[in-house]
Motif scaffolding. Structure first.
Motif, mmCIF file in Angstrom:
data_model
loop_
_atom_site.group_PDB
_atom_site.id
_atom_site.type_symbol
_atom_site.label_atom_id
_atom_site.label_comp_id
_atom_site.label_asym_id
_atom_site.label_seq_id
_atom_site.Cartn_x
_atom_site.Cartn_y
_atom_site.Cartn_z
ATOM 1 N N SER A 1 12.336 1.370 -0.402
ATOM 2 C CA SER A 1 12.851 2.696 -0.079
ATOM 3 C C SER A 1 11.686 3.672 -0.017
ATOM 4 N N VAL A 2 11.553 4.376 1.101
ATOM 5 C CA VAL A 2 10.437 5.304 1.257
ATOM 6 C C VAL A 2 10.496 6.418 0.217
ATOM 7 N N ASN A 3 11.675 6.666 -0.334
ATOM 8 C CA ASN A 3 11.828 7.729 -1.329
ATOM 9 C C ASN A 3 11.335 7.331 -2.715
ATOM 10 N N GLN A 4 10.849 6.101 -2.847
ATOM 11 C CA GLN A 4 10.320 5.642 -4.133
ATOM 12 C C GLN A 4 8.827 5.306 -4.062
ATOM 13 N N SER B 1 -3.212 -2.867 11.242
ATOM 14 C CA SER B 1 -3.473 -1.924 12.345
ATOM 15 C C SER B 1 -2.530 -0.728 12.287
ATOM 16 N N ILE B 2 -2.404 -0.146 11.102
ATOM 17 C CA ILE B 2 -1.576 1.049 10.935
ATOM 18 C C ILE B 2 -2.275 2.233 11.581
ATOM 19 N N GLN B 3 -1.541 3.021 12.354
ATOM 20 C CA GLN B 3 -2.125 4.163 13.050
ATOM 21 C C GLN B 3 -2.109 5.443 12.221
ATOM 22 N N ALA B 4 -1.246 5.513 11.232
ATOM 23 C CA ALA B 4 -1.128 6.730 10.418
ATOM 24 C C ALA B 4 -2.378 6.939 9.577
ATOM 25 N N GLU B 5 -2.644 8.195 9.239
ATOM 26 C CA GLU B 5 -3.767 8.506 8.363
ATOM 27 C C GLU B 5 -3.453 8.094 6.932
ATOM 28 N N ILE B 6 -4.481 7.661 6.220
ATOM 29 C CA ILE B 6 -4.299 7.253 4.827
ATOM 30 C C ILE B 6 -3.892 8.470 3.999
ATOM 31 N N PRO B 7 -2.787 8.393 3.270
ATOM 32 C CA PRO B 7 -2.346 9.551 2.477
ATOM 33 C C PRO B 7 -3.358 9.938 1.406
ATOM 34 N N LYS B 8 -3.366 11.207 1.081
ATOM 35 C CA LYS B 8 -4.227 11.698 0.010
ATOM 36 C C LYS B 8 -3.656 11.288 -1.349
ATOM 37 N N TYR C 1 -1.942 11.471 -4.907
ATOM 38 C CA TYR C 1 -0.816 12.243 -5.429
ATOM 39 C C TYR C 1 0.096 12.723 -4.300
ATOM 40 N N THR C 2 0.374 11.784 -3.376
ATOM 41 C CA THR C 2 1.267 12.042 -2.250
ATOM 42 C C THR C 2 2.543 11.238 -2.419
ATOM 43 N N ALA C 3 3.654 11.863 -2.069
ATOM 44 C CA ALA C 3 4.950 11.185 -2.101
ATOM 45 C C ALA C 3 5.735 11.574 -0.860
ATOM 46 N N HIS C 4 6.767 10.799 -0.590
ATOM 47 C CA HIS C 4 7.689 11.140 0.491
ATOM 48 C C HIS C 4 8.526 12.348 0.062
ATOM 49 N N PRO C 5 8.893 13.224 1.007
ATOM 50 C CA PRO C 5 9.685 14.408 0.629
ATOM 51 C C PRO C 5 10.974 14.093 -0.111
ATOM 52 N N GLY C 6 11.526 12.886 0.074
ATOM 53 C CA GLY C 6 12.793 12.556 -0.584
ATOM 54 C C GLY C 6 12.658 12.040 -1.997
ATOM 55 N N LEU C 7 11.436 11.958 -2.533
ATOM 56 C CA LEU C 7 11.248 11.460 -3.899
ATOM 57 C C LEU C 7 11.985 12.339 -4.901
ATOM 58 N N GLN C 8 12.767 11.697 -5.763
ATOM 59 C CA GLN C 8 13.481 12.411 -6.815
ATOM 60 C C GLN C 8 12.590 12.502 -8.044
ATOM 61 N N ALA C 9 12.068 13.672 -8.321
ATOM 62 C CA ALA C 9 11.198 13.880 -9.469
ATOM 63 C C ALA C 9 11.538 15.219 -10.111
ATOM 64 N N ARG C 10 11.183 15.348 -11.387
ATOM 65 C CA ARG C 10 11.506 16.545 -12.143
ATOM 66 C C ARG C 10 10.569 17.695 -11.753
ATOM 67 N N PRO C 11 11.083 18.835 -11.264
ATOM 68 C CA PRO C 11 10.203 19.942 -10.889
ATOM 69 C C PRO C 11 9.812 20.796 -12.097
ATOM 70 N N ILE C 12 8.603 21.340 -12.057
ATOM 71 C CA ILE C 12 8.162 22.295 -13.068
ATOM 72 C C ILE C 12 8.738 23.665 -12.715
ATOM 73 N N GLU D 1 3.353 16.099 0.131
ATOM 74 C CA GLU D 1 4.539 15.388 0.593
ATOM 75 C C GLU D 1 4.401 15.111 2.088
ATOM 76 N N VAL D 2 4.410 13.827 2.451
ATOM 77 C CA VAL D 2 4.338 13.414 3.855
ATOM 78 C C VAL D 2 5.274 12.230 4.060
ATOM 79 N N ASP D 3 5.565 11.930 5.305
ATOM 80 C CA ASP D 3 6.399 10.775 5.645
ATOM 81 C C ASP D 3 5.578 9.500 5.439
ATOM 82 N N LEU D 4 6.005 8.633 4.531
ATOM 83 C CA LEU D 4 5.291 7.405 4.216
ATOM 84 C C LEU D 4 5.943 6.163 4.830
#
Length: 278
Positions: free
Chosen positions: A174-177, A120-127, A129-140, A160-163
């Motif tokens: 960890s939400v950042n992963q 019974s999660i109330q949040a919308e299903i993420p689209k 290729y979505t990640a939490h804003p804190g994800l550490q990834a290599r930028p182009i 990027e949304v709060d997961l």
């Protein structure tokens, strides 16, 4: 009318539920998979069997009431309806090696849709290729878009949304992963992250392969850190299989599922939650 609850399974060791030795062509013992996402599942019968065996060890009559009486030879009326109904467990998050992370947990809209219904999660299903804003990834450099590199390719983060709403209870993810990928990608990432082991039958008196019986086979399993969810329906409240219930702490216990327990497979942490425990 049924009271709703659900369970969360976190694998603490590789988990194999599927074919046993020699049942699959080529001696590759596959796990059970969902027919649409092609990701690992645990059948409801396996979950019920584990709970039944755990309760039967100290209260056989209560186990028969909760999970139904087993069939008896020569007695066509021996079976009874269970008070507790289990459905299959499907993946919510699946760990995959990712250079530089070194691990990310991936899911897909289809997997999260089922979890949303179960918990019974109330949040919308993420689209996809979505990640939490804190994800550490290599930028182009040209676009500053985040990119994750895997063994078989790379994936661009488009949203990027709060997961945090999608972290199941009883887990320490960890939400950042967390990364949500497309449904068409999840099966490839799943197969890339499975635990695989080759085994042989040795001679009884020496460390040499017994070639007479052709005992070489491979087994695949869900890796440590896989998170699955399953719905439960209760005809009446008061089901507390893990002992006294307290709302102040997660209602959890370690249980073993599947096969190959004697060589380190199957250990899981199970957390029960939902309306039936409120």
């Amino acid at each position: 009318m049924y009271h709703k609850a659900y369970g969360i399974i976190e694998t603490l060791a590789p988990l194999h539920i599927g074919a046993s030795a020699g049942e699959e062509t080529g001696n590759l013992n596959l796990i059970f998979r969902d027919q649409f996402t092609q990701t690992g599942i645990i059948p409801g019968s396996s979950i019920r069997g584990r709970f039944r065996a755990d309760m039967r060890s100290h209260n056989r009559d209560l186990a028969n009431d909760c999970y139904g009486h087993e069939a008896q030879t020569g007695n066509p009326n021996s079976t009874t309806e269970a008070l507790i109904k289990f459905e299959y467990a499907s993946l919510v998050w699946f760990p995959v090696f990712c250079p530089g992370q070194p691990i990310v947990w991936v899911s897909s809209p289809l997997l999260l849709k089922r979890y949303k219904q179960i918990a019974s999660i109330q949040a919308e299903i993420p689209k996809p290729y979505t990640a939490h804003p804190g994800l550490q990834a290599r930028p182009i450099p040209e676009t500053n878009q985040k990119v994750l590199f895997f063994n078989l390719g790379f994936l661009s983060i488009e949203h990027e949304v709060d997961l945090s709403a999608w972290i199941p209870p009883g887990t320490d993810l960890s939400v950042n992963q967390l990364v949500v990928v497309h449904d068409k990608d999840i099966s490839m990432l799943h197969d890339m992250g499975l635990y695989r082991q080759s085994r042989v039958k040795l001679l009884d008196d020496m460390k040499k392969v017994d070639t007479k019986i052709g005992a070489f086979f491979n087994v695949e399993a869900l890796p440590v850190g896989s998170i699955l969810a399953f719905p439960i329906a209760l005809k009446q409240k008061g089901w507390h299989p893990f002992g006294e219930y307290s709302s102040n702490t997660p209602y959890s216990r370690e249980l073993y599922f599947g096969g190959l327990e004697s060589i380190g497979f199957g250990r899981c942490n199970v957390t029960l939650a939902g309306e039936a425990f409120n």
